[in-house]
Design a protein around this motif. Structure first.
Motif, PDB file in Angstrom:
ATOM      1  N   PHE A  61       5.900   4.681   8.613  1.00 34.26           N
ATOM      2  CA  PHE A  61       5.604   4.373  10.017  1.00 34.26           C
ATOM      3  C   PHE A  61       4.324   3.568  10.162  1.00 34.26           C
ATOM      4  O   PHE A  61       4.175   2.784  11.096  1.00 34.26           O
ATOM      5  CB  PHE A  61       5.585   5.650  10.867  1.00 34.26           C
ATOM      6  CG  PHE A  61       4.477   6.610  10.541  1.00 34.26           C
ATOM      7  CD1 PHE A  61       3.188   6.392  11.002  1.00 34.26           C
ATOM      8  CD2 PHE A  61       4.734   7.755   9.793  1.00 34.26           C
ATOM      9  CE1 PHE A  61       2.163   7.300  10.718  1.00 34.26           C
ATOM     10  CE2 PHE A  61       3.723   8.657   9.501  1.00 34.26           C
ATOM     11  CZ  PHE A  61       2.426   8.419   9.963  1.00 34.26           C
ATOM     12  N   ILE A  62       3.401   3.728   9.221  1.00 37.09           N
ATOM     13  CA  ILE A  62       2.192   2.902   9.282  1.00 37.09           C
ATOM     14  C   ILE A  62       2.519   1.460   8.913  1.00 37.09           C
ATOM     15  O   ILE A  62       2.020   0.516   9.533  1.00 37.09           O
ATOM     16  CB  ILE A  62       1.085   3.484   8.374  1.00 37.09           C
ATOM     17  CG1 ILE A  62       0.620   4.845   8.919  1.00 37.09           C
ATOM     18  CG2 ILE A  62      -0.105   2.527   8.295  1.00 37.09           C
ATOM     19  CD1 ILE A  62      -0.566   5.438   8.186  1.00 37.09           C
ATOM     20  N   ASP A  88      -1.177  -9.457   4.637  1.00 40.25           N
ATOM     21  CA  ASP A  88      -2.441  -8.992   4.051  1.00 40.25           C
ATOM     22  C   ASP A  88      -2.724  -7.544   4.433  1.00 40.25           C
ATOM     23  O   ASP A  88      -3.345  -6.797   3.675  1.00 40.25           O
ATOM     24  CB  ASP A  88      -3.610  -9.875   4.524  1.00 40.25           C
ATOM     25  CG  ASP A  88      -3.539 -11.283   3.930  1.00 40.25           C
ATOM     26  OD1 ASP A  88      -2.817 -11.471   2.935  1.00 40.25           O
ATOM     27  OD2 ASP A  88      -4.208 -12.182   4.480  1.00 40.25           O
ATOM     28  N   GLY A  89      -2.297  -7.160   5.616  1.00 45.40           N
ATOM     29  CA  GLY A  89      -2.540  -5.791   6.079  1.00 45.40           C
ATOM     30  C   GLY A  89      -1.726  -4.760   5.330  1.00 45.40           C
ATOM     31  O   GLY A  89      -2.198  -3.643   5.084  1.00 45.40           O
ATOM     32  N   LYS A 133       0.841  -1.194   0.000  1.00 48.93           N
ATOM     33  CA  LYS A 133       0.000   0.000   0.000  1.00 48.93           C
ATOM     34  C   LYS A 133       0.880   1.249   0.000  1.00 48.93           C
ATOM     35  O   LYS A 133       1.983   1.249   0.539  1.00 48.93           O
ATOM     36  CB  LYS A 133      -0.889   0.021   1.243  1.00 48.93           C
ATOM     37  CG  LYS A 133      -1.946  -1.076   1.296  1.00 48.93           C
ATOM     38  CD  LYS A 133      -2.837  -0.900   2.533  1.00 48.93           C
ATOM     39  CE  LYS A 133      -4.053  -1.795   2.502  1.00 48.93           C
ATOM     40  NZ  LYS A 133      -3.827  -3.145   3.081  1.00 48.93           N
ATOM     41  N   ASP A 134       0.364   2.300  -0.593  1.00 49.00           N
ATOM     42  CA  ASP A 134       1.114   3.554  -0.614  1.00 49.00           C
ATOM     43  C   ASP A 134       0.833   4.331   0.674  1.00 49.00           C
ATOM     44  O   ASP A 134       0.038   5.271   0.692  1.00 49.00           O
ATOM     45  CB  ASP A 134       0.723   4.379  -1.850  1.00 49.00           C
ATOM     46  CG  ASP A 134       1.615   5.597  -1.996  1.00 49.00           C
ATOM     47  OD1 ASP A 134       2.736   5.573  -1.439  1.00 49.00           O
ATOM     48  OD2 ASP A 134       1.189   6.560  -2.643  1.00 49.00           O
ATOM     49  N   LEU A 135       1.465   3.896   1.737  1.00 49.17           N
ATOM     50  CA  LEU A 135       1.264   4.516   3.049  1.00 49.17           C
ATOM     51  C   LEU A 135       2.604   4.972   3.596  1.00 49.17           C
ATOM     52  O   LEU A 135       3.648   4.481   3.166  1.00 49.17           O
ATOM     53  CB  LEU A 135       0.658   3.495   4.022  1.00 49.17           C
ATOM     54  CG  LEU A 135      -0.759   2.996   3.724  1.00 49.17           C
ATOM     55  CD1 LEU A 135      -1.131   1.850   4.658  1.00 49.17           C
ATOM     56  CD2 LEU A 135      -1.758   4.151   3.867  1.00 49.17           C
ATOM     57  N   PRO A 136       2.580   5.898   4.552  1.00 50.25           N
ATOM     58  CA  PRO A 136       3.841   6.305   5.185  1.00 50.25           C
ATOM     59  C   PRO A 136       4.528   5.087   5.807  1.00 50.25           C
ATOM     60  O   PRO A 136       3.856   4.164   6.284  1.00 50.25           O
ATOM     61  CB  PRO A 136       3.404   7.289   6.271  1.00 50.25           C
ATOM     62  CG  PRO A 136       2.036   7.721   5.905  1.00 50.25           C
ATOM     63  CD  PRO A 136       1.434   6.639   5.096  1.00 50.25           C
ATOM     64  N   ALA A 194       3.995  -0.141  11.919  1.00 50.68           N
ATOM     65  CA  ALA A 194       2.964  -0.469  12.911  1.00 50.68           C
ATOM     66  C   ALA A 194       2.175  -1.701  12.502  1.00 50.68           C
ATOM     67  O   ALA A 194       1.919  -2.596  13.308  1.00 50.68           O
ATOM     68  CB  ALA A 194       2.029   0.725  13.108  1.00 50.68           C
ATOM     69  N   LEU A 195       1.783  -1.764  11.226  1.00 53.83           N
ATOM     70  CA  LEU A 195       0.983  -2.892  10.752  1.00 53.83           C
ATOM     71  C   LEU A 195       1.763  -4.201  10.812  1.00 53.83           C
ATOM     72  O   LEU A 195       1.198  -5.268  11.057  1.00 53.83           O
ATOM     73  CB  LEU A 195       0.511  -2.642   9.316  1.00 53.83           C
ATOM     74  CG  LEU A 195      -0.497  -1.506   9.127  1.00 53.83           C
ATOM     75  CD1 LEU A 195      -0.662  -1.181   7.646  1.00 53.83           C
ATOM     76  CD2 LEU A 195      -1.848  -1.875   9.742  1.00 53.83           C
ATOM     77  N   CYS A 231      -0.511 -10.387   8.687  1.00 57.43           N
ATOM     78  CA  CYS A 231       0.180  -9.089   8.698  1.00 57.43           C
ATOM     79  C   CYS A 231       0.495  -8.650   7.267  1.00 57.43           C
ATOM     80  O   CYS A 231       0.366  -7.475   6.921  1.00 57.43           O
ATOM     81  CB  CYS A 231       1.466  -9.173   9.513  1.00 57.43           C
ATOM     82  SG  CYS A 231       1.209  -9.273  11.277  1.00 57.43           S
TER      83      CYS A 231
END
Lengths: 191, 191
Positions: free
Chosen positions: B149-150, B187-188, B144-147, B153-154, B185
Motif C-alpha cells: 500500500f505504500i 526514484d521514490g 524498496k521492501d515496503l508494504p 501511494a508513492l 515517482c
DNA sequence: AATAAATGAGTGAATATTCATTCGCAGATA
DNA sequence: TATCTGCGAATGAATATTCACTCATTTATT
C-alpha cells in the motif's frame, strides 16, 4: 450554555456529520440536532451553510498549520526539515481522521478549487512553509530542478493517499512505516 | 435516434454534469435535459441514479485499463514497465479530464470506498496490473521492501495530484514534465 | 393492430432558510 | 429586596425550493 459553546457545538456537529456522511448527508437540521440547538440558531452564528463550511475549514487549517510549525526550524538540514513536516502532517491526519476527511472533501469540492485558484497568486496557508523549503532545496541543488508544483505533488500526493487509506480503515500504519513513507517521498524529490 | 444512442447520450450528459458540478449539481432532470431525453427515459436504461453512477464509473475504468495495457509487456524492465504505466495514466487523464474528475469524485464518495474495500480481498481492475509490477520489483530487490500500500501511494499519489491540478486548469504540463514526474515517482519506490 | 419505447406532468419526501414569537436576564425602579 | 422593563439570543413551525422517481398517456415500430 455559553455563547461560544454553542458555536463550538455547531462546528463539532458539522465536522462529525460531514466527515461521516459527506456534505449532503449533513443537513442543517441534523447539524442543529446533533449540536443540541434549534435549527434557526445556526443562523445566529453563520450566514449560511456555505459560510459554516468555509469557516470550519479555515479553523481546521489553522490548527494543522500550528502543529506543523511546532519544533520546525529553518536551521535544520533540508532533509530534516522535510521529514519533520511530512511525518508531522501524516501523524496529525492519522490522529485526527475527521480533520483529514473534512479537509479533503472541502478541497475537492467547488469551495476548495476556488480557494486553490486564489492561492496561486499570493501564497498563504500551509503551502508557503513548504514552498520555502522546496525553493531552498532547488537553489542549493539538493532537490531536483523541477517546477514547484511537481515537488508539491511528489511530496504531498503519497502522504495524502496514505492518510486517506488509513482514515478509511483500509490500512493501519505504525510510526516506522510513517517514517519510511516520508523518507521515500524525499527520495522522490531529492536530486 | 437509436436506442444505444440514447443510452450513450445519457452517459455523456451525466459525465459532463457530474464533472462540472459534482454529484449533487447533476440532478436527473438536468441530465435528461442535457441528453435530449425526457426525465422518465433515463429509467428505461438505469434502475436508479445510483446504478447510473456506478455503471458510468465501471465503463470509464474499463476504457482506462485498456489504454494502460496498450504496448505494455512484462518482458520490459521493471523501470520501463513502471514508466510506461505511469506516463500512460497521466497522459490519459490529461487528455480526458472529465474521465479523471469523474473517477476521482466517485472514488472519494461512499460508492468508491465501498468498491475499494471489496477489492482489498480479490484484486481486480487496474490495480492488479500494478500489484504484479510492485510484487515483482520487491521480490527482485529492485524496489524498496515496503508494504504494497505504500508503493501504491508513492506511485499513484503524485500522478493523481498532478492530474487533478491539470484538469482544474491550475497547471499545464508538457510531455517532458510528465516523464520527469513519473521518473521521480520511480526514484521514490526504487531501492 | 399489437407491442414496445418514450414522454413529462405529477408526487411526496427532503432541505435550506426565514421570521413571528418566546425566553432569560441585566439593569432600572420603587 | 422585590418587581418591572427592554432587548438580544434562541426558537421551531412555516415556507419555498429541489429532487428522485412514477405512471397514465402518447408515439414509434413491427
Amino acid at each position: 450554555m455559553k455563547v461560544s459553546d454553542k458555536r463550538d457545538n455547531i462546528m463539532r456537529a458539522a465536522l462529525e456529520l460531514v466527515t461521516e456522511k459527506g456534505f449532503h448527508g449533513a443537513p442543517m437540521s441534523r447539524i442543529a440536532e446533533e449540536a443540541g440547538v434549534a435549527a434557526g440558531t445556526i443562523y445566529c452564528y453563520f450566514e449560511s451553510k456555505d459560510t459554516l463550511i468555509d469557516e470550519l475549514y479555515h479553523e481546521l487549517e489553522e490548527k494543522l498549520l500550528a502543529v506543523l510549525k511546532e519544533g520546525y526550524s529553518t536551521t535544520m538540514s533540508l532533509r530534516e526539515r522535510f521529514l519533520h513536516l511530512g511525518t508531522a502532517l501524516l501523524k496529525y491526519f492519522i490522529t485526527n481522521p475527521a480533520c483529514f476527511r473534512y479537509m479533503e472533501q472541502y478541497m475537492l469540492s467547488p469551495f476548495g478549487t476556488a480557494l486553490k485558484k486564489n492561492r496561486l497568486l499570493g501564497q498563504t496557508g500551509e503551502e508557503s512553509i513548504f514552498k520555502n523549503l522546496f525553493e531552498d532545496g532547488i537553489f542549493l541543488k539538493v532537490l531536483k530542478d523541477l517546477p514547484l508544483f511537481i515537488h508539491f505533488a511528489l511530496a504531498f500526493g503519497p502522504l495524502i493517499a496514505l492518510a486517506r487509506d488509513q482514515t478509511l480503515g483500509l490500512i493501519s500504519m505504525d510510526d516506522a512505516q510513517i517514517t519510511q513513507a516520508t523518507e521515500a517521498c524525499w527520495d522522490g524529490i531529492k536530486r
